[in-house]
Design a protein around this motif. Structure first.
Motif, PDB file in Angstrom:
ATOM      1  N   PHE A   1       0.806  -1.210   0.000  1.00 23.77           N
ATOM      2  CA  PHE A   1       0.000   0.000   0.000  1.00 23.77           C
ATOM      3  C   PHE A   1       0.845   1.269   0.000  1.00 23.77           C
ATOM      4  O   PHE A   1       0.315   2.364   0.150  1.00 23.77           O
ATOM      5  N   SER A   2       2.154   1.122  -0.133  1.00 24.12           N
ATOM      6  CA  SER A   2       3.087   2.261  -0.256  1.00 24.12           C
ATOM      7  C   SER A   2       2.982   3.229   0.913  1.00 24.12           C
ATOM      8  O   SER A   2       3.170   4.434   0.745  1.00 24.12           O
ATOM      9  N   GLU A   3       2.682   2.724   2.104  1.00 18.87           N
ATOM     10  CA  GLU A   3       2.669   3.580   3.294  1.00 18.87           C
ATOM     11  C   GLU A   3       4.101   3.722   3.805  1.00 18.87           C
ATOM     12  O   GLU A   3       4.777   2.726   4.064  1.00 18.87           O
ATOM     13  N   ARG A   4       4.557   4.947   3.959  1.00 18.63           N
ATOM     14  CA  ARG A   4       5.923   5.199   4.384  1.00 18.63           C
ATOM     15  C   ARG A   4       5.930   5.692   5.830  1.00 18.63           C
ATOM     16  O   ARG A   4       5.188   6.607   6.185  1.00 18.63           O
ATOM     17  N   LEU A   5       6.783   5.080   6.637  1.00 15.07           N
ATOM     18  CA  LEU A   5       6.929   5.464   8.029  1.00 15.07           C
ATOM     19  C   LEU A   5       8.300   6.087   8.250  1.00 15.07           C
ATOM     20  O   LEU A   5       9.276   5.729   7.583  1.00 15.07           O
ATOM     21  N   ALA A   6       8.376   7.017   9.201  1.00 20.90           N
ATOM     22  CA  ALA A   6       9.647   7.643   9.545  1.00 20.90           C
ATOM     23  C   ALA A   6      10.569   6.615  10.205  1.00 20.90           C
ATOM     24  O   ALA A   6      10.094   5.654  10.833  1.00 20.90           O
ATOM     25  N   PRO A   7      11.893   6.791  10.099  1.00 25.36           N
ATOM     26  CA  PRO A   7      12.831   5.850  10.739  1.00 25.36           C
ATOM     27  C   PRO A   7      12.568   5.670  12.235  1.00 25.36           C
ATOM     28  O   PRO A   7      12.694   4.559  12.762  1.00 25.36           O
ATOM     29  N   ILE A   8      12.178   6.742  12.936  1.00 22.16           N
ATOM     30  CA  ILE A   8      11.912   6.623  14.364  1.00 22.16           C
ATOM     31  C   ILE A   8      10.691   5.738  14.628  1.00 22.16           C
ATOM     32  O   ILE A   8      10.618   5.039  15.642  1.00 22.16           O
ATOM     33  N   ALA A   9       9.737   5.740  13.703  1.00 18.66           N
ATOM     34  CA  ALA A   9       8.575   4.863  13.843  1.00 18.66           C
ATOM     35  C   ALA A   9       8.981   3.404  13.675  1.00 18.66           C
ATOM     36  O   ALA A   9       8.532   2.527  14.425  1.00 18.66           O
ATOM     37  N   TRP A  10       9.841   3.130  12.682  1.00 17.36           N
ATOM     38  CA  TRP A  10      10.357   1.763  12.515  1.00 17.36           C
ATOM     39  C   TRP A  10      11.121   1.316  13.763  1.00 17.36           C
ATOM     40  O   TRP A  10      11.006   0.154  14.186  1.00 17.36           O
ATOM     41  N   ALA A  11      11.891   2.237  14.346  1.00 18.50           N
ATOM     42  CA  ALA A  11      12.619   1.903  15.567  1.00 18.50           C
ATOM     43  C   ALA A  11      11.650   1.559  16.698  1.00 18.50           C
ATOM     44  O   ALA A  11      11.867   0.591  17.454  1.00 18.50           O
ATOM     45  N   GLY A  12      10.575   2.336  16.809  1.00 17.95           N
ATOM     46  CA  GLY A  12       9.586   2.054  17.840  1.00 17.95           C
ATOM     47  C   GLY A  12       8.928   0.712  17.650  1.00 17.95           C
ATOM     48  O   GLY A  12       8.702  -0.033  18.611  1.00 17.95           O
ATOM     49  N   ILE A  13       8.624   0.358  16.403  1.00 16.30           N
ATOM     50  CA  ILE A  13       8.025  -0.951  16.112  1.00 16.30           C
ATOM     51  C   ILE A  13       8.977  -2.069  16.500  1.00 16.30           C
ATOM     52  O   ILE A  13       8.591  -3.046  17.153  1.00 16.30           O
ATOM     53  N   ALA A  14      10.263  -1.910  16.121  1.00 17.47           N
ATOM     54  CA  ALA A  14      11.249  -2.953  16.421  1.00 17.47           C
ATOM     55  C   ALA A  14      11.442  -3.123  17.921  1.00 17.47           C
ATOM     56  O   ALA A  14      11.467  -4.260  18.438  1.00 17.47           O
ATOM     57  N   VAL A  15      11.559  -2.011  18.648  1.00 24.35           N
ATOM     58  CA  VAL A  15      11.748  -2.083  20.100  1.00 24.35           C
ATOM     59  C   VAL A  15      10.529  -2.731  20.766  1.00 24.35           C
ATOM     60  O   VAL A  15      10.662  -3.571  21.668  1.00 24.35           O
ATOM     61  N   GLY A  16       9.341  -2.357  20.315  1.00 24.86           N
ATOM     62  CA  GLY A  16       8.129  -2.944  20.885  1.00 24.86           C
ATOM     63  C   GLY A  16       8.036  -4.427  20.649  1.00 24.86           C
ATOM     64  O   GLY A  16       7.655  -5.195  21.553  1.00 24.86           O
ATOM     65  N   VAL A  17       8.391  -4.872  19.446  1.00 27.84           N
ATOM     66  CA  VAL A  17       8.345  -6.303  19.141  1.00 27.84           C
ATOM     67  C   VAL A  17       9.350  -7.068  19.993  1.00 27.84           C
ATOM     68  O   VAL A  17       9.050  -8.136  20.536  1.00 27.84           O
ATOM     69  N   VAL A  18      10.573  -6.516  20.138  1.00 27.54           N
ATOM     70  CA  VAL A  18      11.574  -7.174  20.987  1.00 27.54           C
ATOM     71  C   VAL A  18      11.058  -7.264  22.423  1.00 27.54           C
ATOM     72  O   VAL A  18      11.228  -8.284  23.103  1.00 27.54           O
ATOM     73  N   GLY A  19      10.416  -6.210  22.889  1.00 27.42           N
ATOM     74  CA  GLY A  19       9.882  -6.216  24.244  1.00 27.42           C
ATOM     75  C   GLY A  19       8.857  -7.308  24.475  1.00 27.42           C
ATOM     76  O   GLY A  19       8.935  -8.043  25.464  1.00 27.42           O
ATOM     77  N   VAL A  20       7.914  -7.445  23.556  1.00 28.75           N
ATOM     78  CA  VAL A  20       6.886  -8.470  23.766  1.00 28.75           C
ATOM     79  C   VAL A  20       7.471  -9.875  23.606  1.00 28.75           C
ATOM     80  O   VAL A  20       7.046 -10.828  24.268  1.00 28.75           O
TER      81      VAL A  20
END
Length: 303
Positions: free
Chosen positions: A119-138
């Motif tokens: 769907f060509s949705e672009r996220l900022a690098p800080i958003a990708w970092a937040g997703i990665a940190v959250g996934v590692v946490g869970v």
């Protein structure tokens, strides 16, 4: 309408979903996996209809036309959620309530990847970092006591992990299809689109899942009837939670909504401790800090 409505919606969605899942897990003791999943849709219809009807009336809007394309998207979202819910409930039986939920929370990362690819949705690098940190946490919540490579590999391929990861993929697909459905309504009001889509989805889910239950487990209908009080509360919480999720999906990228909604894990641990009497491990404190940090990063990406 506030540009940050999705933040409040995501936080409330996490609360309602954790509460509903805890109640649904207790129903699992008297209902089959399929029956425990059905109650959230069937008993959620009256509440979804009430919310949609009240909002459209108060805002002076009519009920929008539902095209065949829209109904296909809604049915696809409903089917993906049915299958994802069944896998999530099934995972509880292998490693417990908290861990089953933790495995399913990789959906934020899967939704981000799928949104970018299809769907060509672009996220900022800080958003990708937040997703990665959250996934590692869970995922920290699911680590075994033994930390050897062999133990970690067994942890990933065990039935609970496979069920949780399958649920994550299906929930990510649900969010993406719901977002496309709300867009397909062509309404200027995203909240109206979200509530109408919720009503359409739960009706279609009840038809699909109810037909399957009547075919394979007809006796489960009687068990659901005997537990109508708990089932009604599950339906209420499911409708409230889904209304918040759908509102978030209609107003922000699905991945961001899901990563902020990971506060559900905090509520999940609280409900597991207080409501299901599951012991809280010391490792969970570090995991919760990582999840909170991931949520903060996702929020900062929108400032």
């Amino acid at each position: 309408m506030s540009a940050h409505l999705w933040i409040l919606a995501s936080l409330l969605a996490g609360l309602f979903q954790a509460w509903r899942t805890a109640l649904q897990q207790r129903l699992r003791g008297v209902l089959s996996v399929s029956g425990a999943g059905l109650v959230r849709y069937a008993f959620g219809i009256p509440f979804a209809a009430l919310m949609a009807g009240a909002y459209l009336t108060v805002t002076g809007q009519g009920f929008p036309a539902l095209s065949p394309h829209y109904l296909m998207l809604a049915a696809g979202a409903g089917l993906a959620q049915i299958l994802g819910t069944a896998l999530l409930i099934l995972s509880f039986g292998f490693r417990g309530f908290v861990v089953g939920t933790a495995f399913s929370k990789t959906e934020a990362l899967l939704a981000a990847l799928a949104s970018a690819m299809f769907f060509s949705e672009r996220l900022a690098p800080i958003a990708w970092a937040g997703i990665a940190v959250g996934v590692v946490g869970v995922m920290l919540l699911s680590l075994p006591e033994e930390r050897s490579p062999a133990a970690l590999l067994r942890n990933v391929v065990q039935p609970a992990a496979l069920c949780g990861l399958g649920a994550a993929a299906l929930f990510a697909l649900t969010g993406l299809l719901v977002r496309q459905a709300t867009i397909a309504l062509h309404t200027h009001d995203p909240v109206a689109a979200a509530l109408v889509t919720l009503l359409a989805v739960v009706i279609l889910q009840t038809i699909m899942h109810g037909a399957y239950l009547s075919w394979r487990e007809p006796a489960t209908w009687r068990a659901i009837g005997r537990n109508w009080r708990n089932s009604t509360l599950v339906g209420l919480l499911a409708a409230a939670g889904s209304a918040c999720w759908f509102t978030g999906f209609a107003t922000a990228p699905v991945a961001l909504v899901r990563v902020v909604g990971q506060v559900e894990v905090l509520f999940t641990i609280g409900f597991a401790h207080l409501y299901l009497a599951e012991r809280i491990r010391s490792r969970e404190a570090g995991a919760l800090l990582m999840i909170a940090f991931g949520v903060v990063l996702a929020l900062l990406s929108q400032l």
